[in-house]
Write a protein that holds these residues in place. Structure first.
Motif, short mmCIF file in Angstrom:
data_model
loop_
_atom_site.label_atom_id
_atom_site.label_comp_id
_atom_site.label_asym_id
_atom_site.label_seq_id
_atom_site.Cartn_x
_atom_site.Cartn_y
_atom_site.Cartn_z
N UNK A 53 0.82 -1.21 0.00
CA UNK A 53 0.00 0.00 0.00
C UNK A 53 0.86 1.26 0.00
N UNK A 54 1.90 1.26 0.84
CA UNK A 54 2.78 2.44 0.94
C UNK A 54 3.54 2.66 -0.37
N UNK A 55 3.98 1.55 -0.97
CA UNK A 55 4.72 1.67 -2.23
C UNK A 55 3.82 2.14 -3.36
N UNK A 56 2.59 1.65 -3.41
CA UNK A 56 1.66 1.97 -4.49
C UNK A 56 1.14 3.40 -4.38
N UNK A 57 0.82 3.81 -3.14
CA UNK A 57 0.22 5.14 -2.96
C UNK A 57 1.25 6.24 -2.72
N UNK A 58 2.47 5.85 -2.34
CA UNK A 58 3.48 6.84 -2.03
C UNK A 58 3.27 7.51 -0.69
N UNK A 59 2.35 6.94 0.12
CA UNK A 59 2.05 7.52 1.44
C UNK A 59 3.19 7.24 2.41
N UNK A 60 3.29 8.07 3.42
CA UNK A 60 4.31 7.89 4.46
C UNK A 60 3.82 6.89 5.50
N UNK A 61 4.74 6.23 6.14
CA UNK A 61 4.40 5.29 7.21
C UNK A 61 3.74 6.06 8.35
N UNK A 62 2.59 5.58 8.85
CA UNK A 62 1.95 6.28 9.98
C UNK A 62 2.85 6.32 11.20
N UNK A 63 2.65 7.32 12.04
CA UNK A 63 3.41 7.46 13.27
C UNK A 63 2.50 7.12 14.44
N UNK A 64 2.90 6.11 15.22
CA UNK A 64 2.09 5.69 16.35
C UNK A 64 2.15 6.72 17.46
N UNK A 65 0.98 7.06 18.00
CA UNK A 65 0.92 7.96 19.15
C UNK A 65 0.51 7.15 20.39
N UNK A 66 0.47 7.80 21.54
CA UNK A 66 0.16 7.09 22.79
C UNK A 66 -1.23 6.46 22.76
N UNK A 67 -2.21 7.19 22.24
CA UNK A 67 -3.57 6.66 22.17
C UNK A 67 -3.63 5.43 21.29
N UNK A 68 -2.95 5.51 20.13
CA UNK A 68 -2.94 4.38 19.21
C UNK A 68 -2.36 3.14 19.88
#
Length: 301
Positions: A53-68
């Motif tokens: 998905x990241x390679x196809x869309x070019x999106x950045x890897x999400x950043x985990x926060x404390x709530x996540x």
């Protein structure tokens, strides 16, 4: 048609297929071991999906926060405990009562969604969930040969409480998965859902690996010995989870879990038409209620 509907139906179908494959592991390992391979062998598939998905869309890897991280951890552990409680029920003579009560997962998911996320349920959706729940209970009672009297009199007994607890754990897990994905606050819901799935599977695999290594090392060995079937369980389980997590990112978890009960219709169809198993009147009534509840959920939501 809203995207969450076909995603949920596909997830339910794949989950039914995964359960069928897991039954082939019955002679090799316990239900806990079969649960473990679903996580461990599903993790690489989910990770590959996220990478694609990241390679196809070019999106950045999400950043985990404390709530996540909190929601993902609670959800992953709740799912494990739900399985543990369900498996533990089989040690009791009247385990059928407990497993039937575990089917209250959908209504508990709705309640947890309201409490945790403030999710809104329309009157039509709530009625649909109750109707499909009645159908699920009818099917469970019919298949376990319980009577309604036995079912109601069992309230307060340990297996009943364990069954309700199992359903509660699964309900908590569903709501937490939705909350975790939404907490990433990203517009690309596919990436959010995929990332949540990978982290949850990573947590579940790590926890169960340590647990089995310390308490049930033979189960861990069996998971490697049965790698051919176990890998198929992992693949189908991961594909099903992709559907569940994506659908729950888009839509209220209670709606998704309620629609997901179409899995019972798939099970009924395969047992009735493929394996020529006999069906009694209560099972047919249950199937009709499940289908009716699902249709009401889709059209009167």
């Amino acid at each position: 048609m809203p995207l969450w509907i076909p995603l949920t139906i596909a997830a339910a179908f794949l989950q039914n297929l995964r359960s069928t494959l897991q039954k082939q592991l019955t002679g090799e390992m316990s239900a806990l071991g079969a649960t473990y391979v679903r996580f461990a062998y599903g993790l690489p598939v989910a990770a590959l999906y996220l990478w694609g998905l990241l390679a196809f869309t070019g999106a950045a890897m999400p950043e985990a926060n404390a709530s996540f991280l909190a929601y993902a951890t609670v959800g992953g552990l709740a799912q494990i405990w739900g399985t543990v409680l369900l498996v533990a029920l089989f040690a009791y003579r009247n385990f059928a009562v407990g497993t039937t009560y575990s089917k209250t997962e959908t209504i508990q998911t709705a309640l947890f969604g309201i409490i945790v996320l403030g999710d809104h349920l329309s009157f039509g959706a709530f009625a649909a969930i109750l109707i499909s729940l009645a159908g699920v209970l009818a099917i469970s009672i019919a298949q376990s040969k319980l009577t309604l009297g036995t079912f109601w009199r069992s309230l307060g007994e340990k297996p009943t409480l364990m069954g309700i607890g199992s359903g509660a754990c699964y309900g908590v897990a569903a709501v937490c998965y939705r909350a975790a994905s939404l907490s990433l606050e990203r517009p690309d819901f596919l990436v959010s859902a995929a990332y949540t799935l990978v982290i949850v599977l990573l947590i579940q695999t790590a926890v169960m690996t340590v647990w089995l290594r310390l308490r049930h090392p033979a189960e861990l060995s069996a998971s490697f010995r049965t790698w051919k079937v176990s890998s198929l369980v992992g693949v189908t389980g991961a594909l099903a989870s992709m559907g569940w997590f994506t659908a729950m990112t888009i839509q209220n978890a209670a709606y998704v879990r309620a629609l997901g009960q179409i899995e019972l219709v798939f099970t009924f169809a395969s047992s009735h038409f493929l394996f020529r198993e006999k069906t009694n009147a209560l099972e047919l009534t249950g199937i009709a209620l499940v289908i009716g509840g699902i249709l009401l959920l889709i059209f009167a939501r």
